[in-house]
Design a protein around this motif. Structure first.
Motif, PDB file in Angstrom:
ATOM      1  N   LEU A 145       0.827  -1.213   0.000  1.00 43.25           N
ATOM      2  CA  LEU A 145       0.000   0.000   0.000  1.00 43.25           C
ATOM      3  C   LEU A 145       0.863   1.266   0.000  1.00 43.25           C
ATOM      4  N   LYS A 149       1.002   4.004  -3.071  1.00 42.04           N
ATOM      5  CA  LYS A 149       0.796   5.445  -2.834  1.00 42.04           C
ATOM      6  C   LYS A 149       1.963   6.264  -3.370  1.00 42.04           C
ATOM      7  N   GLN A 153       0.496   6.432  -8.531  1.00 41.07           N
ATOM      8  CA  GLN A 153      -0.544   7.375  -8.114  1.00 41.07           C
ATOM      9  C   GLN A 153      -1.773   7.366  -9.024  1.00 41.07           C
ATOM     10  N   GLN A 156      -6.360   5.837  -7.195  1.00 42.39           N
ATOM     11  CA  GLN A 156      -6.812   6.851  -6.255  1.00 42.39           C
ATOM     12  C   GLN A 156      -7.150   6.245  -4.892  1.00 42.39           C
ATOM     13  N   ASP A 157      -6.651   6.889  -3.834  1.00 49.12           N
ATOM     14  CA  ASP A 157      -6.997   6.539  -2.453  1.00 49.12           C
ATOM     15  C   ASP A 157      -6.882   5.037  -2.166  1.00 49.12           C
ATOM     16  N   PRO A 158      -5.672   4.494  -2.110  1.00 50.00           N
ATOM     17  CA  PRO A 158      -5.490   3.064  -1.821  1.00 50.00           C
ATOM     18  C   PRO A 158      -6.061   2.617  -0.465  1.00 50.00           C
ATOM     19  N   GLU A 159      -6.291   3.559   0.451  1.00 54.33           N
ATOM     20  CA  GLU A 159      -6.828   3.194   1.764  1.00 54.33           C
ATOM     21  C   GLU A 159      -8.222   2.569   1.665  1.00 54.33           C
ATOM     22  N   ARG A 160      -8.945   2.879   0.600  1.00 51.71           N
ATOM     23  CA  ARG A 160     -10.289   2.327   0.450  1.00 51.71           C
ATOM     24  C   ARG A 160     -10.255   0.823   0.162  1.00 51.71           C
ATOM     25  N   ARG A 162      -8.725  -1.360   2.094  1.00 48.78           N
ATOM     26  CA  ARG A 162      -8.525  -2.111   3.328  1.00 48.78           C
ATOM     27  C   ARG A 162      -9.659  -3.084   3.688  1.00 48.78           C
TER      28      ARG A 162
END
Length: 303
Positions: A145, A149, A153, A156-160, A162
């Motif tokens: 992750l 990041k 790039q 978009q928004d790799p945190e989503r 999880r």
């Protein structure tokens, strides 16, 4: 001819009293799911906000699978090995919990549960050949992750990713993939699956960034491993229904090794004959341990 037929008939009759390979496999798989549910329900009795870390559950599932690679459910009942695996995993993963707090989460007789766990702990450790450190996919996931990041790039928004990654890792722990493939391969399978579920893909990241230029020769093997991991998760079977489980357990009760059955007089006799030198004693027992009746059989002093 008649005698030969009689011998074959008697042998088949004896064999029918024991669990066959498929029944053993179903029992192990059923209790793998039970182990997962036990860990998810676990709460510290002194602070209900404290939950069991995912790393403990993963380590316990490794132990459980490895134990039954070399042992039969007819020798060691899975429900007893299950709690022992989780208790040992708590120590290895540094999730501090006393035996008394631990058995608070076990249904039924707490004193008996503590005795079973502590009596089985050394046996479990020996069967695992004292290889207790488990390398898990959680750190490789974090590394991927961070790398995405930093160097890719376009996503978009790799945190989503999880929630989907955690769902995949929970499912993969119920398959044999965790003892067949490396943590890095499992992590990549989890991340790429999560990306796919969101309608994106990481093909360019894997081919151009993870394996650029002269490293392409390793790509084919990795892609094949990731494909097989995903297939194992997709094809994972559900645990057998309760009616089938009760049927097999009724059969198991008739053929299990009585030396390892806490409800048998043979088991009690074996432990009552043990000298103090044979027992893993540790320090002076706390008052609450005496109340549980396990003052002679305890884990290392820190626990």
């Amino acid at each position: 001819m008649y005698i030969h037929f009689l011998v074959l008939f008697q042998s088949s009759q004896r064999a029918s009293h024991f669990l066959n390979v498929e029944e053993e496999r179903q029992m192990v798989h059923y209790y793998e799911n039970s182990l997962k549910e036990f860990c998810k329900r676990f709460r510290d009795p002194r602070d209900a906000r404290i939950k069991m870390p995912l790393s403990v559950m993963t380590t316990a599932q490794h132990y459980f699978k490895r134990f039954y690679l070399y042992n039969s459910v007819m020798d060691y009942h899975p429900k007893e090995i299950l709690v022992t695996c989780v208790y040992l995993a708590c120590k290895i993963e540094e999730f501090y919990v006393t035996i008394n707090d631990f058995v608070h989460n076990v249904k039924g007789d707490k004193k008996k549960a503590a005795e079973i766990i502590l009596n089985n702990e050394l046996q479990l450790t020996q069967e695992l050949q004292f290889n207790l450190i488990i390398h898990q996919p959680y750190r490789p996931v974090e590394g991927l992750l961070i790398d995405i990041k930093t160097r890719f790039q376009k996503l978009q928004d790799p945190e989503r990713l999880r929630p989907y990654i955690e769902d995949f890792l929970e499912k993969v722990n119920l398959t044999d993939a965790i003892i067949l493939y490396s943590p890095g391969q499992i992590a990549l399978a989890a991340v790429t699956t999560a990306v796919s579920r969101l309608g994106d893909n990481l093909d360019q990241y894997v081919t151009d960034i993870l394996f650029p230029g002269d490293q392409k020769q390793h790509l084919a093997n990795l892609v094949e491993a990731v494909r097989k991991i995903k297939k194992m998760v997709k094809n994972a079977e559900a645990p057998m229904p309760d009616t089938k489980r009760k049927e097999i357990e009724a059969k198991l009760e008739k053929c299990r090794n009585q030396q390892n059955n806490p409800n048998s007089s043979q088991y009690r006799a074996n432990y009552s004959e043990m000298d103090d030198d044979d027992l893993p004693i540790a320090g002076s027992p706390m008052q609450e341990d005496i109340a549980l009746g396990v003052e002679r059989i305890r884990s290392p002093p820190a626990y």
